[in-house]
Design an enzyme around this catalytic site. Structure first.
Site, PDB file in Angstrom:
ATOM      1  N   GLY A  81       0.815  -1.220   0.000  1.00 53.39           N
ATOM      2  CA  GLY A  81       0.000   0.000   0.000  1.00 53.39           C
ATOM      3  C   GLY A  81       0.843   1.262   0.000  1.00 53.39           C
ATOM      4  O   GLY A  81       0.381   2.321  -0.443  1.00 53.39           O
ATOM      5  N   GLU A 130       1.708   1.772  -3.560  1.00 52.46           N
ATOM      6  CA  GLU A 130       0.459   2.208  -4.227  1.00 52.46           C
ATOM      7  C   GLU A 130       0.126   3.659  -3.883  1.00 52.46           C
ATOM      8  O   GLU A 130      -0.338   4.414  -4.732  1.00 52.46           O
ATOM      9  CB  GLU A 130      -0.696   1.287  -3.811  1.00 52.46           C
ATOM     10  CG  GLU A 130      -0.555  -0.119  -4.371  1.00 52.46           C
ATOM     11  CD  GLU A 130      -1.540  -1.093  -3.739  1.00 52.46           C
ATOM     12  OE1 GLU A 130      -1.460  -1.317  -2.509  1.00 52.46           O
ATOM     13  OE2 GLU A 130      -2.387  -1.625  -4.460  1.00 52.46           O
ATOM     14  N   GLU A 179       2.767  -8.239  -1.755  1.00 54.18           N
ATOM     15  CA  GLU A 179       1.517  -8.902  -1.348  1.00 54.18           C
ATOM     16  C   GLU A 179       1.513 -10.389  -1.670  1.00 54.18           C
ATOM     17  O   GLU A 179       0.927 -11.189  -0.938  1.00 54.18           O
ATOM     18  CB  GLU A 179       0.318  -8.237  -2.029  1.00 54.18           C
ATOM     19  CG  GLU A 179      -0.039  -6.853  -1.526  1.00 54.18           C
ATOM     20  CD  GLU A 179       0.715  -5.729  -2.223  1.00 54.18           C
ATOM     21  OE1 GLU A 179       1.705  -5.999  -2.953  1.00 54.18           O
ATOM     22  OE2 GLU A 179       0.314  -4.567  -2.048  1.00 54.18           O
TER      23      GLU A 179
HETATM   24  N1  COA Z   1       1.777  -4.025   8.733  1.00 51.88           N
HETATM   25  C1  COA Z   1       1.840  -4.071  10.078  1.00 51.88           C
HETATM   26  N2  COA Z   1       2.980  -3.963  10.759  1.00 51.88           N
HETATM   27  C2  COA Z   1       4.098  -3.792  10.054  1.00 51.88           C
HETATM   28  C3  COA Z   1       4.104  -3.710   8.655  1.00 51.88           C
HETATM   29  C4  COA Z   1       2.867  -3.843   7.978  1.00 51.88           C
HETATM   30  N3  COA Z   1       2.763  -3.775   6.664  1.00 51.88           N
HETATM   31  N4  COA Z   1       5.382  -3.553   8.241  1.00 51.88           N
HETATM   32  C5  COA Z   1       6.135  -3.498   9.351  1.00 51.88           C
HETATM   33  N5  COA Z   1       5.381  -3.653  10.448  1.00 51.88           N
HETATM   34  C6  COA Z   1       5.792  -3.661  11.860  1.00 51.88           C
HETATM   35  C7  COA Z   1       6.465  -4.975  12.234  1.00 51.88           C
HETATM   36  O1  COA Z   1       5.507  -5.967  12.537  1.00 51.88           O
HETATM   37  C8  COA Z   1       7.256  -4.542  13.430  1.00 51.88           C
HETATM   38  O2  COA Z   1       6.389  -4.427  14.554  1.00 51.88           O
HETATM   39  P1  COA Z   1       6.845  -4.977  16.013  1.00 51.88           P
HETATM   40  O3  COA Z   1       8.073  -4.155  16.340  1.00 51.88           O
HETATM   41  O4  COA Z   1       5.674  -4.669  16.881  1.00 51.88           O
HETATM   42  O5  COA Z   1       7.125  -6.412  15.835  1.00 51.88           O
HETATM   43  C9  COA Z   1       7.701  -3.126  13.063  1.00 51.88           C
HETATM   44  O6  COA Z   1       6.795  -2.694  12.062  1.00 51.88           O
HETATM   45  C10 COA Z   1       9.100  -3.062  12.514  1.00 51.88           C
HETATM   46  O7  COA Z   1       9.181  -3.950  11.403  1.00 51.88           O
HETATM   47  P2  COA Z   1      10.343  -5.088  11.263  1.00 51.88           P
HETATM   48  O8  COA Z   1       9.832  -6.120  10.335  1.00 51.88           O
HETATM   49  O9  COA Z   1      10.803  -5.519  12.611  1.00 51.88           O
HETATM   50  O10 COA Z   1      11.481  -4.197  10.568  1.00 51.88           O
HETATM   51  P3  COA Z   1      12.612  -4.689   9.571  1.00 51.88           P
HETATM   52  O11 COA Z   1      13.523  -3.527   9.407  1.00 51.88           O
HETATM   53  O12 COA Z   1      13.183  -5.987   9.989  1.00 51.88           O
HETATM   54  O13 COA Z   1      11.843  -4.955   8.166  1.00 51.88           O
HETATM   55  C11 COA Z   1      10.272  -4.448   6.404  1.00 51.88           C
HETATM   56  C12 COA Z   1      11.198  -3.902   7.487  1.00 51.88           C
HETATM   57  C13 COA Z   1       9.498  -3.275   5.828  1.00 51.88           C
HETATM   58  C14 COA Z   1      11.108  -5.113   5.287  1.00 51.88           C
HETATM   59  C15 COA Z   1       9.310  -5.502   7.002  1.00 51.88           C
HETATM   60  O14 COA Z   1       8.690  -4.929   8.145  1.00 51.88           O
HETATM   61  C16 COA Z   1       8.213  -5.971   6.084  1.00 51.88           C
HETATM   62  O15 COA Z   1       8.473  -6.826   5.217  1.00 51.88           O
HETATM   63  N6  COA Z   1       6.991  -5.463   6.243  1.00 51.88           N
HETATM   64  C17 COA Z   1       5.826  -5.914   5.533  1.00 51.88           C
HETATM   65  C18 COA Z   1       5.810  -5.408   4.105  1.00 51.88           C
HETATM   66  C19 COA Z   1       4.615  -5.947   3.356  1.00 51.88           C
HETATM   67  O16 COA Z   1       4.442  -7.129   3.167  1.00 51.88           O
HETATM   68  N7  COA Z   1       3.747  -5.013   2.924  1.00 51.88           N
HETATM   69  C20 COA Z   1       2.559  -5.332   2.170  1.00 51.88           C
HETATM   70  C21 COA Z   1       1.394  -5.435   3.052  1.00 51.88           C
HETATM   71  S1  COA Z   1      -0.060  -5.805   2.139  1.00 51.88           S
END
Ligand code: COA
Length: 257
Positions: free
Chosen positions: A110, A113, A133
């Protein structure tokens, strides 16, 4: 006024910062609702000439929709969520005032997007773009399959969407997603500079440019649309001022009328 956004008005630029840095600024229900209200402000407040959307902290622009809200979402309600997100992003895209994205870190799902719905994007050199996704057994729901394809073309969109892989800011620039890559420190200033340049132009013409580009169409329809809007410009004082200033060899003073 907002719980998940910080807003500020600076020289006519409405700066909207999505403020959930501990959750990578993920778009939960509240962020989406507040973003919608903030965009309404852009439309309605005459002091706002343009808007800039960015993320709080130095790690993320927006790391996607809030995944924690997905498990309890009933299948029959999932389309409503997508529709709600699309309405907000469509409102950004259709804004008569420029709304641009300052991508200062992860722009995933998102977040990518959201950036794509803005009129153009500048990114800092640590930014990463992607539509992951597919890793969740999902597809984008906030317009990603459509806007990404429009911006980068079918084959690149297919690959990014099917692999879920991230690309760097530099690669995003090569793909045409990003207009300019800057250092983290310079990102906002560079984008503000560009917005101030746009503020110096005729407001009506800027709005019509947005409208015509959004109505891009290969068929005669797109060209006809442009003909109509070109004609509309001739009704404005700013058009008379712009043309007179050129002939009189002086700088135009646009009034926004
Ligand atoms: N929704 C909800 N929470 C999210 C999030 C999302 N899309 N992306 C990150 N967070 C949260 C994590 O759960 C974590 O929360 P916590 O500390 O309570 O556990 C916090 O943000 C930090 O993220 P973390 O994953 O620990 O950081 P990182 O530096 O290791 O990785 C990313 C960063 C962005 C690569 C990874 O968080 C990620 O892959 N996020 C999801 C991306 C995704 O799939 N987006 C599409 C959603 S439809």
């Amino acid at each position: 006024m907002y719980n998940t956004l910080v807003t500020a008005l600076e020289n006519g630029i409405f700066i909207i910062t999505i403020n959930r840095p501990d959750k990578m600024n993920a778009l939960n229900k509240t962020v989406l609702e507040e973003l919608s209200t903030a965009v309404d402000e852009v439309y309605e407040n005459p002091e706002i000439r343009s808007a800039l959307i960015t993320g709080a902290g130095n790690k993320a622009f927006v790391a996607g929709a809030d995944i924690s809200e997905f498990l309890e979402l009933l299948p029959e309600l999932a389309p409503d969520l997508a529709k709600k997100g699309q309405l907000v992003f469509d409102k950004i895209e259709s804004s008569p005032k420029p709304i641009v994205a300052a991508v200062n870190g992860f722009a995933l799902g998102g977040g990518c997007e959201l950036a794509l719905s803005c009129h153009f994007i500048y990114a800092s050199d640590n930014a990463k773009f992607g539509q992951p996704e597919v890793n969740l057994g999902l597809i984008p729901g906030y317009g990603g399959t459509q806007r990404l394809t429009q911006v980068i073309g079918r084959n690149r969109a297919m690959e990014l969407l099917m692999t879920g892989k991230m690309i760097t800011a530099k690669e995003a620039m090569q793909y045409g997603i990003v207009n300019e890559v800057t250092s983290q420190d310079e990102l906002l200033d560079k984008l503000k500079e560009t917005l101030l340049l746009i503020h110096s132009k005729a407001t009506f013409a800027v709005a019509k440019i947005i409208e015509c580009v959004n109505n891009f169409d290969h068929t005669q329809q797109g060209y006809d649309y442009e003909i109509e809007k070109f004609g509309d410009c001739f009704e404005t004082e700013d058009m008379k001022e712009g043309v007179s200033a050129f002939i009189e060899k002086r700088k135009p003073k646009f009034s926004g009328k």
